[in-house]
Write a protein that holds these residues in place. Structure first.
Motif, mmCIF file in Angstrom:
data_model
loop_
_atom_site.group_PDB
_atom_site.id
_atom_site.type_symbol
_atom_site.label_atom_id
_atom_site.label_comp_id
_atom_site.label_asym_id
_atom_site.label_seq_id
_atom_site.Cartn_x
_atom_site.Cartn_y
_atom_site.Cartn_z
ATOM 1 N N GLU A 32 0.820 -1.208 0.000
ATOM 2 C CA GLU A 32 0.000 0.000 0.000
ATOM 3 C C GLU A 32 0.859 1.266 0.000
ATOM 4 O OE1 GLU A 32 -4.062 1.760 1.782
ATOM 5 O OE2 GLU A 32 -3.195 -0.001 2.750
ATOM 6 N N LEU A 33 1.859 1.308 0.838
ATOM 7 C CA LEU A 33 2.691 2.497 0.977
ATOM 8 C C LEU A 33 3.488 2.790 -0.286
ATOM 9 C CD1 LEU A 33 3.577 4.689 2.961
ATOM 10 C CD2 LEU A 33 5.346 3.126 3.771
ATOM 11 N N PHE A 34 4.070 1.767 -0.883
ATOM 12 C CA PHE A 34 4.900 1.980 -2.070
ATOM 13 C C PHE A 34 4.077 2.377 -3.284
ATOM 14 C CE2 PHE A 34 9.287 0.174 -1.105
ATOM 15 C CZ PHE A 34 9.158 0.383 0.242
ATOM 16 N N ASN A 38 3.067 11.024 -3.472
ATOM 17 C CA ASN A 38 2.651 12.424 -3.382
ATOM 18 C C ASN A 38 3.768 13.261 -2.775
ATOM 19 O OD1 ASN A 38 0.151 12.074 -4.523
ATOM 20 N ND2 ASN A 38 -0.912 11.802 -2.589
ATOM 21 N N ASP A 39 3.593 14.582 -2.790
ATOM 22 C CA ASP A 39 4.605 15.485 -2.241
ATOM 23 C C ASP A 39 4.871 15.220 -0.769
ATOM 24 O OD1 ASP A 39 4.876 16.713 -4.688
ATOM 25 O OD2 ASP A 39 3.588 18.398 -4.196
ATOM 26 N N LEU A 40 3.816 14.885 -0.032
ATOM 27 C CA LEU A 40 3.945 14.576 1.387
ATOM 28 C C LEU A 40 3.126 13.331 1.693
ATOM 29 C CD1 LEU A 40 4.780 15.173 4.328
ATOM 30 C CD2 LEU A 40 2.830 16.747 4.456
ATOM 31 N N VAL A 41 3.762 12.364 2.326
ATOM 32 C CA VAL A 41 3.075 11.146 2.756
ATOM 33 C C VAL A 41 3.207 11.074 4.271
ATOM 34 C CG1 VAL A 41 2.982 8.636 2.603
ATOM 35 C CG2 VAL A 41 3.570 9.984 0.578
ATOM 36 N N PHE A 59 9.593 1.315 6.661
ATOM 37 C CA PHE A 59 9.675 2.773 6.805
ATOM 38 C C PHE A 59 11.005 3.309 6.281
ATOM 39 C CE2 PHE A 59 6.687 2.343 10.677
ATOM 40 C CZ PHE A 59 5.570 2.422 9.864
ATOM 41 N N ILE A 60 12.092 2.603 6.560
ATOM 42 C CA ILE A 60 13.413 3.034 6.095
ATOM 43 C C ILE A 60 13.480 2.997 4.569
ATOM 44 C CG2 ILE A 60 15.879 2.460 6.073
ATOM 45 C CD1 ILE A 60 15.379 1.290 8.943
ATOM 46 N N GLU A 61 13.028 1.897 3.978
ATOM 47 C CA GLU A 61 13.039 1.761 2.520
ATOM 48 C C GLU A 61 12.201 2.847 1.857
ATOM 49 O OE1 GLU A 61 11.841 -2.146 1.203
ATOM 50 O OE2 GLU A 61 13.221 -3.112 2.606
ATOM 51 N N TYR A 62 11.000 3.059 2.374
ATOM 52 C CA TYR A 62 10.110 4.042 1.771
ATOM 53 C C TYR A 62 10.670 5.453 1.917
ATOM 54 C CZ TYR A 62 5.941 6.475 0.290
ATOM 55 O OH TYR A 62 5.075 7.290 -0.399
ATOM 56 N N ASN A 63 11.238 5.755 3.058
ATOM 57 C CA ASN A 63 11.838 7.069 3.274
ATOM 58 C C ASN A 63 12.938 7.330 2.244
ATOM 59 O OD1 ASN A 63 12.158 9.527 4.990
ATOM 60 N ND2 ASN A 63 14.191 8.651 5.279
ATOM 61 N N SER A 64 13.747 6.336 1.969
ATOM 62 C CA SER A 64 14.820 6.464 0.991
ATOM 63 C C SER A 64 14.263 6.735 -0.407
ATOM 64 C CB SER A 64 15.661 5.186 0.984
ATOM 65 O OG SER A 64 16.664 5.259 0.008
ATOM 66 N N ILE A 65 13.236 5.993 -0.771
ATOM 67 C CA ILE A 65 12.626 6.151 -2.101
ATOM 68 C C ILE A 65 11.986 7.527 -2.250
ATOM 69 C CG2 ILE A 65 10.723 5.353 -3.569
ATOM 70 C CD1 ILE A 65 11.354 2.510 -2.475
ATOM 71 N N ILE A 66 11.177 7.909 -1.287
ATOM 72 C CA ILE A 66 10.434 9.167 -1.397
ATOM 73 C C ILE A 66 11.369 10.370 -1.305
ATOM 74 C CG2 ILE A 66 9.716 9.555 0.998
ATOM 75 C CD1 ILE A 66 6.895 9.676 -1.088
ATOM 76 N N SER A 67 12.414 10.260 -0.492
ATOM 77 C CA SER A 67 13.387 11.354 -0.371
ATOM 78 C C SER A 67 14.154 11.562 -1.674
ATOM 79 C CB SER A 67 14.380 11.069 0.756
ATOM 80 O OG SER A 67 13.719 11.052 1.989
ATOM 81 N N SER A 68 14.457 10.473 -2.356
ATOM 82 C CA SER A 68 15.193 10.580 -3.621
ATOM 83 C C SER A 68 14.378 11.298 -4.696
ATOM 84 C CB SER A 68 15.627 9.203 -4.121
ATOM 85 O OG SER A 68 14.513 8.457 -4.586
ATOM 86 N N GLN A 72 8.416 14.315 0.824
ATOM 87 C CA GLN A 72 8.570 14.175 2.274
ATOM 88 C C GLN A 72 7.726 13.033 2.804
ATOM 89 O OE1 GLN A 72 7.414 18.060 3.691
ATOM 90 N NE2 GLN A 72 9.534 18.753 3.717
ATOM 91 N N PHE A 73 8.202 12.449 3.897
ATOM 92 C CA PHE A 73 7.540 11.325 4.553
ATOM 93 C C PHE A 73 7.642 11.542 6.052
ATOM 94 C CE2 PHE A 73 8.482 6.948 6.311
ATOM 95 C CZ PHE A 73 7.173 6.512 6.306
ATOM 96 N N LYS A 74 6.518 11.434 6.751
ATOM 97 C CA LYS A 74 6.595 11.545 8.205
ATOM 98 C C LYS A 74 5.605 10.613 8.885
ATOM 99 C CE LYS A 74 3.846 15.749 8.888
ATOM 100 N NZ LYS A 74 3.897 17.096 9.466
ATOM 101 N N LEU A 75 5.960 10.255 10.098
ATOM 102 C CA LEU A 75 5.154 9.392 10.954
ATOM 103 C C LEU A 75 4.635 10.269 12.080
ATOM 104 C CD1 LEU A 75 7.920 6.713 10.993
ATOM 105 C CD2 LEU A 75 5.732 6.416 9.854
ATOM 106 N N ILE A 76 3.321 10.231 12.304
ATOM 107 C CA ILE A 76 2.728 11.092 13.329
ATOM 108 C C ILE A 76 1.945 10.277 14.353
ATOM 109 C CG2 ILE A 76 2.596 13.072 11.752
ATOM 110 C CD1 ILE A 76 -0.493 12.570 11.663
ATOM 111 N N ASN A 77 1.655 10.935 15.463
ATOM 112 C CA ASN A 77 0.816 10.376 16.533
ATOM 113 C C ASN A 77 1.346 9.072 17.114
ATOM 114 O OD1 ASN A 77 -1.011 12.520 16.465
ATOM 115 N ND2 ASN A 77 -2.237 11.549 14.878
#
Length: 101
Positions: A32-34, A38-41, A59-68, A72-77
């Motif tokens: 689902e995540l991959f 969007n500009d911000l996930v 989370f690490i893999e997705y952060n690397s992909i989206i940052s490249s 932006q990617f962030k985890l909240i709450n």
């Protein structure tokens, strides 16, 4: 029980995750995540009770992909015990994680 829902507005996607992120559910999360680009996930962890190393890896893999891609990617709450997990593993230095308010 693991389940997700998501909403998108103004090129920001929020994925609401509930239950445990373990070896089995992490593959569902990855699929689902991959699929989100969007500009911000944002992943809302408010209803997460447990995360294994398999979930952290996603989370690490997705952060690397989206940052490249310049996104932006962030985890909240995240609950305090989830924040502790990110702090102990040092992932708080790599991932943007916000504690529940």
């Amino acid at each position: 029980m693991y389940k997700t829902s998501k909403s998108t507005k103004d090129n920001v996607t929020t994925l609401y995750v509930e239950g445990e992120i373990n070896t089995l559910s992490s593959e569902k999360l990855k699929a689902e995540l991959f699929g989100i680009d969007n500009d911000l996930v944002v992943i809302d962890l408010e209803k997460i009770t447990y995360i294994t190393s398999a979930g952290l890896r996603i989370f690490i893999e997705y952060n690397s992909i989206i940052s490249s891609k310049g996104h932006q990617f962030k985890l909240i709450n995240a609950k305090p015990e989830i924040i502790d997990l990110f702090n102990i593993t040092g992932l708080n230095n790599i991932l943007n994680v916000e504690e529940i308010k």
